[in-house]
Design an enzyme around this catalytic site. Structure first.
Site, mmCIF file in Angstrom:
data_model
loop_
_atom_site.group_PDB
_atom_site.id
_atom_site.type_symbol
_atom_site.label_atom_id
_atom_site.label_comp_id
_atom_site.label_asym_id
_atom_site.label_seq_id
_atom_site.Cartn_x
_atom_site.Cartn_y
_atom_site.Cartn_z
ATOM 1 N N ASP A 1 34.482 30.433 36.273
ATOM 2 C CA ASP A 1 35.793 30.717 36.862
ATOM 3 C C ASP A 1 36.403 29.516 37.579
ATOM 4 O O ASP A 1 37.233 29.687 38.483
ATOM 5 C CB ASP A 1 35.682 31.896 37.842
ATOM 6 C CG ASP A 1 35.621 33.241 37.141
ATOM 7 O OD1 ASP A 1 36.654 33.686 36.620
ATOM 8 O OD2 ASP A 1 34.534 33.846 37.111
ATOM 9 N N HIS B 1 38.891 44.022 32.962
ATOM 10 C CA HIS B 1 38.170 43.535 34.127
ATOM 11 C C HIS B 1 37.706 44.793 34.859
ATOM 12 O O HIS B 1 37.253 45.745 34.211
ATOM 13 C CB HIS B 1 39.034 42.604 34.989
ATOM 14 C CG HIS B 1 38.216 41.837 35.987
ATOM 15 N ND1 HIS B 1 38.237 42.107 37.331
ATOM 16 C CD2 HIS B 1 37.320 40.830 35.819
ATOM 17 C CE1 HIS B 1 37.384 41.304 37.960
ATOM 18 N NE2 HIS B 1 36.817 40.521 37.074
ATOM 19 N N HIS C 1 32.219 43.787 31.800
ATOM 20 C CA HIS C 1 33.178 44.506 32.657
ATOM 21 C C HIS C 1 33.630 45.856 32.101
ATOM 22 O O HIS C 1 34.258 46.622 32.841
ATOM 23 C CB HIS C 1 34.423 43.658 32.965
ATOM 24 C CG HIS C 1 34.204 42.605 33.991
ATOM 25 N ND1 HIS C 1 34.132 42.869 35.343
ATOM 26 C CD2 HIS C 1 34.020 41.267 33.869
ATOM 27 C CE1 HIS C 1 33.924 41.748 36.005
ATOM 28 N NE2 HIS C 1 33.843 40.754 35.143
ATOM 29 N N ASP D 1 28.492 32.601 35.317
ATOM 30 C CA ASP D 1 29.564 33.133 36.174
ATOM 31 C C ASP D 1 29.799 32.274 37.408
ATOM 32 O O ASP D 1 30.262 32.766 38.438
ATOM 33 C CB ASP D 1 29.265 34.579 36.582
ATOM 34 C CG ASP D 1 30.516 35.355 37.018
ATOM 35 O OD1 ASP D 1 31.633 34.846 36.819
ATOM 36 O OD2 ASP D 1 30.365 36.464 37.563
#
Length: 393
Positions: free
Chosen positions: A48, A176, A220, A310
């Site tokens: 991210d 998400h 997700h 992540d």
């Protein structure tokens, strides 16, 4: 020399000898790690970092030194230390943008990925194919791929999905932590309120992704959505950053029956490093992450597991896996402490993902002869909240 002095010298010599042997052993292990990761592009399914560029600098790249950025878990120096060969940069915007400016927010992040890759051509190369990953790796560049984390970014529009593909996006996480009008998210499993998984339109999203050659990402989503997508997709799917439910029963993780379906589909589960999804609490270690990797390997086979750390999307990390420099430590640990062969480590590091990506590309080529772009549209109440819409038919 007194007997006490002799004893002191003996202890000192013994300490030096042990330290030297340890250093030699560590150097040997490190060399083997370097050698292995020089043969395959280590591919991480989810980082991210672009969202940090918004949070900390509002995408003002001139304010940032991407070689050394201690406020984040990634920078160019640490990517090189970690011998990262390819990285999916996540495009993320909050669920609060759904039904308003999600598309624009996601375009902003696609733009910043293009811009930082262009600004640092000695470090990155934008890639959109499996062969592109290999080519960038052979040029000692981080192959930079784009994945959208959340179906709300396409605003229930197959046309928008296609335009993102044209901009280089190569996976879409179907949700998400919020539903879209056509797919259910993982939080529904916490309340036993997931029923359909995907609507008919949601299945068309998957079919259109197959036609385009875009990876279907099931991190997700709810279990019902996982099952529906696996039943619909003609191409292998990915879990870009999920772990094993059997070891940590969180709705973000993958249950055994879905692991079996993923194997039958030819897909891949790229193991997440987030402690609450690894150890089910805020404390975890590299060993805990290795447990998930081992579990998936032993349950469905080494061909179906990868890495999806992540980083920059998690505020806490496992001890030993604090940032993007630590991948060689994980590879070395799996070899020395878990008995992994170099052949299996190459699969984990990148060969499995390359296989999946090439299969997705082949399905797209096969469909090109028989399938045209889908024109399915949602209308009226099917769109959910229509407050900000001028066209609802």
């Amino acid at each position: 020399m007194t007997g006490e002095a002799v004893d002191h010298w003996y202890v000192l010599l013994l300490f030096v000898s042990v330290a030297s042997l340890t250093a030699v052993k560590s150097a040997s292990v490190e060399t083997r790690q370097d050698d292995l990761l020089a043969t395959v592009p280590l591919t991480d399914g989810h980082n991210d970092w672009p969202d940090k560029m918004f949070d900390l600098a509002r995408y003002q790249l001139d304010q940032l030194d991407l070689y050394s950025w201690s406020e984040t878990q990634t920078d160019i120096n640490r990517l090189r230390q970690g011998q990262v060969g390819a990285q999916f940069w996540a495009v993320y915007t909050s669920c609060s943008t759904q039904y308003s400016d999600a598309v624009r927010a996601c375009l902003d992040q696609v733009d910043v990925i293009h811009r930082f890759v262009a600004k640092y051509p000695e470090a990155f190369r934008l890639v959109t194919t499996a062969d592109g990953i290999v080519s960038a790796f052979n040029a000692s560049l981080v192959g930079s791929l784009i994945g959208i984390e959340g179906g709300h970014c396409i605003d229930s529009s197959l046309a928008t999905l296609r335009m993102f593909y044209d901009l280089g996006v190569r996976y879409l996480t179907l949700t998400h932590n919020c539903d879209t009008p056509w797919a259910e998210n993982n939080k529904r499993d916490d309340t036993n309120s997931s029923f359909i998984g995907l609507t008919d339109f949601g299945k068309d999203v998957v079919r259109e992704m197959n036609r385009l050659g875009m990876l279907v990402d099931l991190s997700h989503v709810s279990k019902a959505t996982m099952v529906a997508a696996l039943q619909t997709s003609q191409a292998p799917v990915i879990f870009s950053h999920s772990s094993a439910y059997e070891l940590c029963p969180k709705s973000r993780n993958v249950q055994n029956d879905v692991l079996n379906m993923t194997k039958a589909n030819g897909g891949i589960v790229m193991v997440n490093f987030y402690p609450p999804f690894v150890s089910c609490n805020d404390l975890a270690t590299m060993s805990d992450v290795a447990d998930h990797i081992d579990y998936i390997k032993n349950y469905i086979g080494v061909d179906y597991v990868g890495i999806g750390g992540d980083f920059n999307g998690i505020e806490i990390t496992p001890v030993g896996l604090e940032d993007s420099s630590k991948y060689p430590d994980l590879i070395g640990y799996l070899r020395t402490d878990r008995g992994w062969s170099d052949a299996d480590l190459r699969k984990l590091a990148g060969e499995n993902f390359l296989r999946v990506f090439r299969a997705v590309e082949q399905v797209s080529r096969d469909l090109a002869a028989t399938m045209t772009p889908l024109e399915t549209r949602l209308t009226g109440q099917e769109l959910g909240n229509t407050t900000c819409r001028s066209i609802t038919d």
